[in-house]
Design an enzyme around this catalytic site. Structure first.
Site, PDB file in Angstrom:
ATOM      1  N   HIS A  69      -3.751  13.177   2.187  1.00  0.00           N
ATOM      2  CA  HIS A  69      -4.959  12.957   2.991  1.00  0.00           C
ATOM      3  C   HIS A  69      -6.014  14.009   2.624  1.00  0.00           C
ATOM      4  CE1 HIS A  69      -6.390  12.022   7.417  1.00  0.00           C
ATOM      5  NE2 HIS A  69      -7.122  11.420   6.523  1.00  0.00           N
ATOM      6  N   HIS A  72       6.760  13.931   4.801  1.00  0.00           N
ATOM      7  CA  HIS A  72       5.778  13.983   5.881  1.00  0.00           C
ATOM      8  C   HIS A  72       4.640  14.952   5.540  1.00  0.00           C
ATOM      9  CE1 HIS A  72       4.533  14.103  10.220  1.00  0.00           C
ATOM     10  NE2 HIS A  72       4.037  15.254   9.797  1.00  0.00           N
ATOM     11  N   GLU A  73       5.018  16.173   5.240  1.00  0.00           N
ATOM     12  CA  GLU A  73       3.983  17.182   4.987  1.00  0.00           C
ATOM     13  C   GLU A  73       3.161  16.828   3.758  1.00  0.00           C
ATOM     14  OE1 GLU A  73       3.196  19.079   7.272  1.00  0.00           O
ATOM     15  OE2 GLU A  73       4.993  18.784   8.477  1.00  0.00           O
TER      16      GLU A  73
HETATM   17 ZN   LIG Z   1       2.439  16.266  10.639  1.00  0.00          ZN
END
Ligand SMILES: [Zn+2]
Length: 725
Positions: A522, A515-516
């Site tokens: 991004h 997730h991180e």
């Molecule tokens: Zn997050």
């Protein structure tokens, strides 16, 4: 931007210490620096320069954490604000007719010192704090709020922006510049640029009050969470915990000067990980109540008055700006756009979720009944019996799984591997970049063509002076205008092994890492001219899309088989065990989604209070809001209660907690696209990079999604993933 994971239901400690200042590495920095050999003899030692005030000469402008001291921050903040105000006033006072360059490009170049100080501070204050940094935070919060008002409410500056905005069709701007102009105009109006002078004065006062209350809340919560730890003086009461966990509890007690006892520190969520294991029901109840009432003890750390006042100030501010409530103001620039759109989305999820939760509760109650015990399932029983049911249904034992998830291996052969297969990235550890704590590792990231892309810092282990949860942020943001490449960190709260032992993490921890790192991608793929539109500077209800999307690859067979290997033998995880993990993915989803919905609706309720409503009694208001939203099951409390809901009172997720669920709809749908188009391929990865990950905030986010998929997002894949369809 702070991004605190919750989708992965991670375990996390909240505890910023009041402990010793020497825990801050910055204190170890040497005194006056004289980098060149001092000329012999009489010359006085050169005065030490504040390292925050100059651009770092380290690779990628990485912060010189070995030189920065706590005491550097306050003067650097002051200097940074002063510099930016001078720069902005010069833009506002420019006698030349406003142009895109002399106004907006100049604005984008302003405030570089302040930005650097802020980013370095955020990193240390969140992940490696101490009393001195807490003090800086409390002192600077109202000053920074006033600083941002001084810019937003500078009328001469706004007039220039307005002139450009009115002429925008004749300016012949490229699309990113056009977006920047619209963004500036809307952002200034959103922050009160069109108010009368008298109303601007009122707004400034509301902003100052709000920022004081926010930092008061944060400090109280951190202290309350630390104080709420459960202290046990009889080892037998910890029955059910593993030997390692008991040793960690003994160490936690020792660290607090409680030798010979055991301490279970509180994590920031309502439910506590140990509740899944403790066999003694009274101890479970006590631990739960410590968590549930941490900020409601009527002492100095009670947050109820603070949040009631904060909700009121926010409502008054929204009214002044012309909105019926704070949520309406806050959501205006989000993908969802209105409270109605949010409520419609969240409330539609409530009936199927609560029905599933009731069914799950029935299953747990029957285990209790069969065991010959006679009590009604309560919140402090849920995790314990759910774990039993999980074992019975899937024969899944966490201790069996963890040896296959050694943290370094998951990072290199899982997280990095997936980024290589999808996007062609490669990574190389660097030992020459200063870090703020020895646990932090730094990697240089290389693009598909072998060119340097940026630096990645991984800070995975729990510390007493780290905030709870997990998050990503930048130390340096990407911008072509400023010639900067991204420097990015991921912070988590995994249990640190005893010296010499491997760091074995849970499946939830594994997905948290993915997730991180999705946020990090991004940031790394950002390809913007302007810093304001770069990378993760997007709406809250979009920013969790790339991160949650990246979670999917953790269980993608090609990736999973590449990293899920026994740390001792290197043997891959047996197929039956892996199948159990994947089958168990939809287990307990009524509860897991239920506590998120409940917290989201609490958030919306607090931020839809009209300005003229009297101050609320927090507990009454909370109970009523849960009831009105049909999320008031006694055994299913919200993931965060109002009085310790850090996201909405302290972390900028006010009227924004729903964003995690909204983006779950986006990411499950986007993953569906991958499944329909051949799964993990470089071509698909490139398309996602080109159309989503590299685009920052350069166009309407709804349009960005539609262009990628060819349709609007739908909730179907999310319900399927959650086992609700
Ligand atoms: Zn997050």
């Amino acid at each position: 931007m702070r991004t605190i994971t919750l989708a992965a239901a991670i375990a996390a400690v909240v505890a910023v210490s009041g402990c010793s200042q020497s825990s801050s590495p910055s204190d170890k920095a040497a005194g006056p620096q004289a980098s060149a050999p001092a000329p012999s003899g009489s010359a006085p030692a050169k005065t030490r320069e504040n390292p925050l005030l100059t651009k770092s000469d380290l690779p990628f402008q990485a912060p010189p954490f070995d030189k920065i001291k706590d005491s550097d921050f306050a003067p650097a903040f002051e200097q940074g604000m002063k510099e930016q105000l001078t720069e902005v006033q010069k833009i506002a006072d420019n006698p030349d007719k406003p142009t895109f360059d002399n106004t907006l490009v100049a604005m984008e170049k302003s405030g570089q010192t302040l930005n650097r100080v802020q980013m370095d501070f955020n990193a240390l204050f969140s992940a490696n704090s101490d009393d001195a940094l807490s003090k800086v935070n409390e002192d600077m919060a109202p000053k920074l709020a006033a600083h941002s008002d001084a810019i937003y409410l500078n009328d001469k500056l706004f007039q220039r922006i307005q002139t450009l905005y009115n002429e925008r069709d004749s300016l012949k701007l490229d699309p990113e510049s056009e977006r920047l102009l619209e963004w500036y105009y809307n952002d200034f109006v959103h922050h009160g640029a069109k108010l009368s002078d008298a109303d601007k004065t009122k707004l400034k006062s509301f902003n100052e009050q709000a920022s004081k209350l926010e930092s008061q809340f944060v400090n109280k919560l951190l202290a309350a969470t630390k104080a709420g730890a459960l202290v046990v003086d009889d080892k037998s009461k910890l029955d059910g915990l593993s030997e390692g966990e008991i040793a960690a509890a003994a160490q936690a007690a020792k660290d607090r000067g409680l030798d010979g006892k055991w301490v279970l520190p509180l994590q920031n969520t309502t439910q506590q990980p140990a509740l899944a294991e403790l066999t003694n029901r009274d101890v479970r109840k006590q631990l739960f109540e410590n968590s549930y009432t941490r900020t409601e003890k009527g002492d100095a750390n009670d947050t109820r008055k603070t949040i009631a006042e904060l909700a009121k100030v926010r409502a008054e501010k929204a009214k002044l700006l012309g909105y019926p409530n704070y949520a309406a103001w806050k959501l205006e620039d989000q993908m969802a756009k209105t409270p109605d759109a949010v409520l419609k989305f969240v409330r539609a999820l409530v009936p199927p979720t609560m029905a599933k939760a009731r069914h799950e509760a029935g299953e747990l109650q029957s285990i209790i009944d069969k065991s010959g015990k006679h009590f009604k399932l309560q919140a402090w029983d849920w995790e314990f019996y759910a774990e039993k049911l999980r074992k019975a249904k899937y024969d899944l034992d966490q201790d069996q799984i963890k040896p296959y998830f050694e943290v370094d291996n998951v990072l290199k052969n899982g997280v990095f591997y997936a980024a290589h297969e999808l996007y062609g990235l490669t990574f190389k550890e660097r030992k020459d970049i200063p870090v703020y704590n020895p646990d932090v590792k730094v990697f240089e990231v290389f693009d598909k063509d072998g060119k340097p892309l940026g630096l990645f810092y991984a800070d995975y282990f729990k510390r007493d002076n780290k905030q709870g949860g997990a998050w990503m942020d930048n130390l340096v943001g990407q911008s072509k205008l400023l010639g900067t490449k991204p420097v990015i960190y991921n912070v988590c709260n995994f249990t640190k092994p005893a010296p010499g032992q491997p760091a074995l993490i849970s499946w939830d921890d594994v997905t948290t890492m993915f997730h991180e790192f999705g946020h990090a991608l991004h940031g790394f793929f950002a390809s913007q001219q302007y810093p304001s539109l770069s990378g993760t500077n997007v709406a809250r209800d979009f920013v969790e899309f790339p991160s949650q999307f990246n979670e999917h690859w953790a269980s993608y067979p090609q990736v999973f088989n590449h990293y899920a290997k026994n740390y001792k033998t290197g043997e891959p995880m047996p197929k039956e065990l892996a199948a159990k993990i994947h089958k168990a993915a939809t287990f307990n989803q009524g509860y897991d989604l239920g506590e998120l919905l409940s917290a989201s609706l609490l958030d919306m309720s607090w931020h839809m209070i009209p300005a003229d409503a009297p101050l609320k009694d927090v507990d009454q208001f909370e109970a009523q809001a849960l009831k009105d939203n049909h999320t008031d099951l006694s055994y299913l409390p919200p993931r965060y209660r109002s009085s310790y809901f850090m996201h909405i009172w302290g972390n900028g997720y006010s009227a924004g907690y729903y964003a995690y669920l909204w983006t779950e709809m986006l990411d499950d749908d986007a993953y569906q696209w991958f499944e329909n188009h051949g799964g993990m391929t470089r071509a698909n990865g490139q398309r996602f990079r080109d159309m989503i990950l590299s685009r920052g905030n350069t166009e309407d986010l709804g349009k960005m999604f539609r262009d990628f998929y060819g349709k609007d997002p739908e909730v179907g894949p999310m319900l399927k993933d959650r086992g609700l369809k």
